[in-house]
Write an enzyme that holds these catalytic residues in place. Structure first.
Site, PDB file in Angstrom:
ATOM      1  N   LYS A   1       0.793  -1.228   0.011  1.00 10.37           N
ATOM      2  CA  LYS A   1      -0.142   0.134   0.064  1.00 10.37           C
ATOM      3  C   LYS A   1       0.755   0.943  -0.031  1.00 10.37           C
ATOM      4  O   LYS A   1       1.808   1.279   0.987  1.00 10.37           O
ATOM      5  CB  LYS A   1      -0.879   0.070   1.466  1.00 10.37           C
ATOM      6  CG  LYS A   1      -2.116   0.762   1.291  1.00 10.37           C
ATOM      7  CD  LYS A   1      -2.930   0.407   2.458  1.00 10.37           C
ATOM      8  CE  LYS A   1      -4.388   1.226   2.286  1.00 10.37           C
ATOM      9  NZ  LYS A   1      -4.791   0.887   3.613  1.00 10.37           N
TER      10      LYS A   1
HETATM   11  C1  E4P Z   1      -8.247   2.215   3.660  1.00  8.39           C
HETATM   12  O1  E4P Z   1      -7.689   1.195   3.216  1.00  8.39           O
HETATM   13  C2  E4P Z   1      -8.224   2.611   4.775  1.00  8.39           C
HETATM   14  O2  E4P Z   1      -7.504   1.719   5.852  1.00  8.39           O
HETATM   15  C3  E4P Z   1      -9.490   2.998   5.519  1.00  8.39           C
HETATM   16  O3  E4P Z   1     -10.773   2.586   4.802  1.00  8.39           O
HETATM   17  C4  E4P Z   1      -9.687   4.486   6.117  1.00  8.39           C
HETATM   18  O4  E4P Z   1     -10.762   4.403   6.822  1.00  8.39           O
HETATM   19  P1  E4P Z   1     -11.450   5.510   7.785  1.00  8.39           P
HETATM   20  O5  E4P Z   1     -11.679   6.868   6.978  1.00  8.39           O
HETATM   21  O6  E4P Z   1     -12.598   4.751   8.425  1.00  8.39           O
HETATM   22  O7  E4P Z   1     -10.205   5.462   8.662  1.00  8.39           O
END
Ligand code: E4P
Length: 219
Positions: free
Chosen positions: A87
């Site tokens: 990522k």
């Molecule tokens: C995506 O890969 C992120 O980890 C995640 O969806 C972020 O979500 P949040 O805005 O609820 O922290």
């Protein structure tokens, strides 16, 4: 549509996997910290533990923000297991790193995407997944779902292979709308997935069926 769970909690990952509908996991540094996981060795062991539960698609985020650092870290992460997807944040060096990983055959998930322009860059660099954060856009009065619609449309126009991974999904309606719009993947907390199960007519209907069955059986 693929379902990923957005957590680093092993019990929740197991629960979602046991339901039989889980296609992958996304984590981020905040989610890892929430589980108290820190230090290279522990982080690696935790990613391995996640990979041992699911069949594929475990997003593990780099912490570096410079090209060399991201390449080094991403290669280390990719070595943990072939289920790992590296990522990478949507920044200039991140785009370069995605291109590099693409050429090396290492899968990537481009994270922290908040605009169609960023999604185009991620696709052109060869990201395997692009993660538009819909809940965080909603939080600041922009329509997160509109961004999903826009990206799906643009990717369709050009046949980009990058999969649209709707992230920051907060509730079941987000997920259903993403399905209507043609997102390839959603990543969300366990409660959003189990929330799909719930309907009061299912509960009352089942209670009635069981009561009628018991009555007929003289119980
Ligand atoms: C995506 O890969 C992120 O980890 C995640 O969806 C972020 O979500 P949040 O805005 O609820 O922290």
């Amino acid at each position: 549509m693929k379902f990923f769970i957005d957590t680093a909690n092993l019990d929740e990952i197991k629960e979602a996997y046991d339901l039989g509908v889980l296609d992958g996991v996304t984590t981020n540094p905040s989610l890892m910290a929430k589980e108290g996981i820190s230090g290279d060795e522990k982080v690696r062991a935790h990613y391995k533990a996640i990979c041992d539960i699911v069949d594929d698609n475990v997003s593990a985020e780099v912490i570096s923000t410079d090209f060399e650092g991201m390449i080094k870290e991403g290669k280390e992460l990719a070595k943990i297991d072939n289920k790992i997807v590296v990522k990478v944040p949507m920044i200039g060096d991140g785009v370069k790193a995605i291109k590099y990983f693409h050429n090396e055959g290492i899968r990537t998930n481009c994270t922290l995407v908040f605009s169609a322009g960023q999604a185009i860059l991620a696709a052109k660099a060869g990201a395997s997944f692009v993660s538009p954060f819909i809940g965080r856009l909603d939080d600041i009065s922009y329509d997160g779902l509109e961004l999903i619609e826009q990206i799906v449309h643009i990717y369709d126009n050009y046949g980009f292979a990058t999969q649209v991974l709707a992230a920051s999904v907060r509730h079941s309606m987000h997920l259903i709308k993403c399905a209507e719009l043609g997102a390839d993947v959603v990543t969300c907390p366990l409660k959003v997935i189990t929330g799909l199960l719930k309907h009061p007519l299912t509960d009352s209907g089942l209670a009635q069926f069981l009561a009628d069955h018991a009555k007929a059986a003289g119980k």
